[in-house]
Design a protein around this motif. Structure first.
Motif, PDB file in Angstrom:
ATOM      1  N   VAL A   6       0.707  -0.909   0.381  1.00  0.00           N
ATOM      2  CA  VAL A   6      -0.170  -0.209   0.099  1.00  0.00           C
ATOM      3  C   VAL A   6       0.987   1.424   0.139  1.00  0.00           C
ATOM      4  O   VAL A   6       1.878   1.372   0.850  1.00  0.00           O
ATOM      5  CB  VAL A   6      -0.571  -0.013   1.460  1.00  0.00           C
ATOM      6  CG1 VAL A   6      -2.203   1.265   1.165  1.00  0.00           C
ATOM      7  CG2 VAL A   6      -1.615  -0.856   1.337  1.00  0.00           C
ATOM      8  N   THR A  48      -4.114   0.907  -4.037  1.00  0.00           N
ATOM      9  CA  THR A  48      -3.337  -0.255  -2.842  1.00  0.00           C
ATOM     10  C   THR A  48      -3.438  -1.321  -3.836  1.00  0.00           C
ATOM     11  O   THR A  48      -3.641  -1.554  -4.861  1.00  0.00           O
ATOM     12  CB  THR A  48      -4.588  -1.175  -2.304  1.00  0.00           C
ATOM     13  OG1 THR A  48      -5.371   1.010  -2.199  1.00  0.00           O
ATOM     14  CG2 THR A  48      -4.752  -1.149  -1.312  1.00  0.00           C
ATOM     15  N   VAL A  59      -9.968  -5.355   0.854  1.00  0.00           N
ATOM     16  CA  VAL A  59      -9.901  -3.745   1.305  1.00  0.00           C
ATOM     17  C   VAL A  59     -11.197  -3.866   0.588  1.00  0.00           C
ATOM     18  O   VAL A  59     -12.009  -2.816   0.699  1.00  0.00           O
ATOM     19  CB  VAL A  59      -9.293  -3.759  -0.148  1.00  0.00           C
ATOM     20  CG1 VAL A  59      -9.350  -2.320  -0.938  1.00  0.00           C
ATOM     21  CG2 VAL A  59      -7.556  -3.897   0.153  1.00  0.00           C
TER      22      VAL A  59
END
Length: 144
Positions: A6, A48, A59
Protein backbone atom coordinates in the motif's frame (compact mmCIF):
# COMPACT_ATOMS: atom_id res chain seq x y z
CA UNK A 1 -2.15 -12.04 6.78
CA UNK A 2 0.55 -11.39 4.14
CA UNK A 3 1.31 -7.77 3.68
CA UNK A 4 -0.32 -5.84 0.89
CA UNK A 5 1.75 -3.23 -0.88
CA UNK A 6 0.00 0.00 0.00
CA UNK A 7 1.45 3.32 -0.85
CA UNK A 8 1.25 6.72 -2.35
CA UNK A 9 3.89 8.70 -4.09
CA UNK A 10 2.71 12.05 -2.78
CA UNK A 11 5.68 13.85 -4.27
CA UNK A 12 4.61 12.62 -7.72
CA UNK A 13 0.89 13.36 -7.39
CA UNK A 14 -0.73 16.60 -8.40
CA UNK A 15 -1.82 18.51 -5.31
CA UNK A 16 -5.11 20.26 -4.60
CA UNK A 17 -7.63 17.56 -5.46
CA UNK A 18 -9.97 16.47 -2.70
CA UNK A 19 -10.86 13.25 -4.54
CA UNK A 20 -8.61 11.00 -6.57
CA UNK A 21 -9.37 7.91 -8.57
CA UNK A 22 -8.61 4.83 -6.49
CA UNK A 23 -7.10 1.83 -8.29
CA UNK A 24 -6.72 -1.63 -6.76
CA UNK A 25 -3.95 -3.65 -8.44
CA UNK A 26 -3.99 -7.39 -7.78
CA UNK A 27 -1.29 -9.74 -9.05
CA UNK A 28 0.96 -12.48 -7.81
CA UNK A 29 4.17 -11.06 -9.28
CA UNK A 30 5.58 -8.16 -7.27
CA UNK A 31 7.47 -6.71 -10.20
CA UNK A 32 4.31 -6.53 -12.33
CA UNK A 33 2.27 -5.02 -9.46
CA UNK A 34 4.98 -2.43 -8.82
CA UNK A 35 5.28 -1.47 -12.50
CA UNK A 36 1.53 -1.03 -12.89
CA UNK A 37 1.26 0.85 -9.57
CA UNK A 38 4.01 3.31 -10.52
CA UNK A 39 2.41 4.06 -13.88
CA UNK A 40 -1.02 4.53 -12.30
CA UNK A 41 0.42 6.85 -9.62
CA UNK A 42 2.11 8.94 -12.30
CA UNK A 43 -1.39 9.62 -13.68
CA UNK A 44 -2.33 11.12 -10.32
CA UNK A 45 -4.40 8.20 -9.11
CA UNK A 46 -4.02 6.48 -5.76
CA UNK A 47 -3.07 2.80 -5.70
CA UNK A 48 -3.51 -0.10 -3.35
CA UNK A 49 -1.67 -3.25 -4.43
CA UNK A 50 -2.36 -6.79 -3.23
CA UNK A 51 -0.69 -10.08 -4.02
CA UNK A 52 -3.70 -12.28 -3.25
CA UNK A 53 -7.38 -12.21 -4.13
CA UNK A 54 -8.41 -12.58 -0.50
CA UNK A 55 -6.51 -9.38 0.37
CA UNK A 56 -8.25 -7.55 -2.47
CA UNK A 57 -11.64 -8.74 -1.23
CA UNK A 58 -10.74 -7.50 2.25
CA UNK A 59 -10.06 -4.03 0.82
CA UNK A 60 -13.44 -4.09 -0.92
CA UNK A 61 -15.34 -5.57 2.05
CA UNK A 62 -13.93 -2.91 4.38
CA UNK A 63 -15.60 -0.31 2.18
CA UNK A 64 -12.39 1.42 1.14
CA UNK A 65 -12.95 3.47 -2.02
CA UNK A 66 -12.01 1.68 -5.23
CA UNK A 67 -12.96 2.88 -8.71
CA UNK A 68 -11.02 0.40 -10.85
CA UNK A 69 -9.61 -3.02 -10.05
CA UNK A 70 -6.77 -4.29 -12.25
CA UNK A 71 -6.28 -8.06 -11.92
CA UNK A 72 -3.54 -10.25 -13.32
CA UNK A 73 -5.30 -13.13 -15.09
CA UNK A 74 -2.62 -15.46 -13.74
CA UNK A 75 -3.75 -14.82 -10.15
CA UNK A 76 -4.06 -18.12 -8.32
CA UNK A 77 -5.21 -19.29 -4.93
CA UNK A 78 -8.50 -19.29 -3.06
CA UNK A 79 -9.74 -16.32 -5.06
CA UNK A 80 -8.28 -16.68 -8.54
CA UNK A 81 -8.80 -14.10 -11.26
CA UNK A 82 -12.29 -15.06 -12.48
CA UNK A 83 -13.62 -15.81 -9.02
CA UNK A 84 -12.22 -12.55 -7.64
CA UNK A 85 -13.83 -10.59 -10.46
CA UNK A 86 -17.22 -12.22 -9.84
CA UNK A 87 -17.06 -11.74 -6.06
CA UNK A 88 -15.88 -8.15 -6.40
CA UNK A 89 -18.67 -7.34 -8.85
CA UNK A 90 -21.23 -8.92 -6.51
CA UNK A 91 -19.98 -6.76 -3.65
CA UNK A 92 -19.58 -3.62 -5.78
CA UNK A 93 -21.83 -3.72 -8.87
CA UNK A 94 -20.39 -0.49 -10.35
CA UNK A 95 -16.75 -1.49 -9.97
CA UNK A 96 -14.75 -1.30 -13.20
CA UNK A 97 -12.58 -4.36 -13.74
CA UNK A 98 -9.52 -4.66 -15.94
CA UNK A 99 -8.22 -8.19 -16.57
CA UNK A 100 -4.58 -8.21 -17.63
CA UNK A 101 -3.26 -11.35 -19.25
CA UNK A 102 -1.67 -12.88 -22.29
CA UNK A 103 -4.12 -14.39 -24.75
CA UNK A 104 -1.88 -17.35 -25.53
CA UNK A 105 -1.40 -18.51 -21.97
CA UNK A 106 -4.49 -17.12 -20.26
CA UNK A 107 -5.22 -19.64 -17.49
CA UNK A 108 -8.81 -18.47 -17.07
CA UNK A 109 -10.59 -18.17 -20.42
CA UNK A 110 -13.97 -18.22 -18.62
CA UNK A 111 -13.40 -14.84 -16.94
CA UNK A 112 -14.77 -12.80 -19.88
CA UNK A 113 -17.99 -14.84 -19.85
CA UNK A 114 -18.50 -14.29 -16.14
CA UNK A 115 -17.76 -10.54 -16.27
CA UNK A 116 -18.66 -9.58 -19.85
CA UNK A 117 -18.02 -5.85 -19.38
CA UNK A 118 -14.51 -6.33 -17.96
CA UNK A 119 -11.83 -4.60 -19.99
CA UNK A 120 -9.37 -7.22 -21.27
CA UNK A 121 -5.81 -6.15 -21.96
CA UNK A 122 -2.47 -7.82 -22.59
CA UNK A 123 0.31 -7.48 -20.00
CA UNK A 124 2.51 -5.65 -22.49
CA UNK A 125 -0.06 -2.84 -22.80
CA UNK A 126 0.84 -1.84 -19.24
CA UNK A 127 4.49 -1.75 -20.19
CA UNK A 128 4.10 0.24 -23.39
CA UNK A 129 2.78 3.45 -21.86
CA UNK A 130 -0.88 2.73 -22.55
CA UNK A 131 -1.95 2.92 -18.91
CA UNK A 132 -3.52 6.37 -19.28
CA UNK A 133 -5.61 5.17 -22.22
CA UNK A 134 -6.63 2.00 -20.38
CA UNK A 135 -7.65 3.89 -17.25
CA UNK A 136 -9.63 6.43 -19.28
CA UNK A 137 -11.41 3.62 -21.09
CA UNK A 138 -12.18 1.77 -17.85
CA UNK A 139 -13.44 4.92 -16.13
CA UNK A 140 -15.35 6.13 -19.18
CA UNK A 141 -17.53 3.03 -19.15
CA UNK A 142 -18.10 3.20 -15.39
CA UNK A 143 -21.65 2.42 -14.36
CA UNK A 144 -23.50 5.31 -12.76
Amino acid sequence: MPSADVGTASSLLPQGNCYRIQVLVVGRHKRWRDEVAVQVRLLGYQVTACDRGVDAMTVLALGLPVDVMVVDSGLQGGLCCAQLAVEARTLRPGLRIVLAGDALDDPEPEAPAQIPDALRVRHDQFQSGMVATLMREALGDRAA
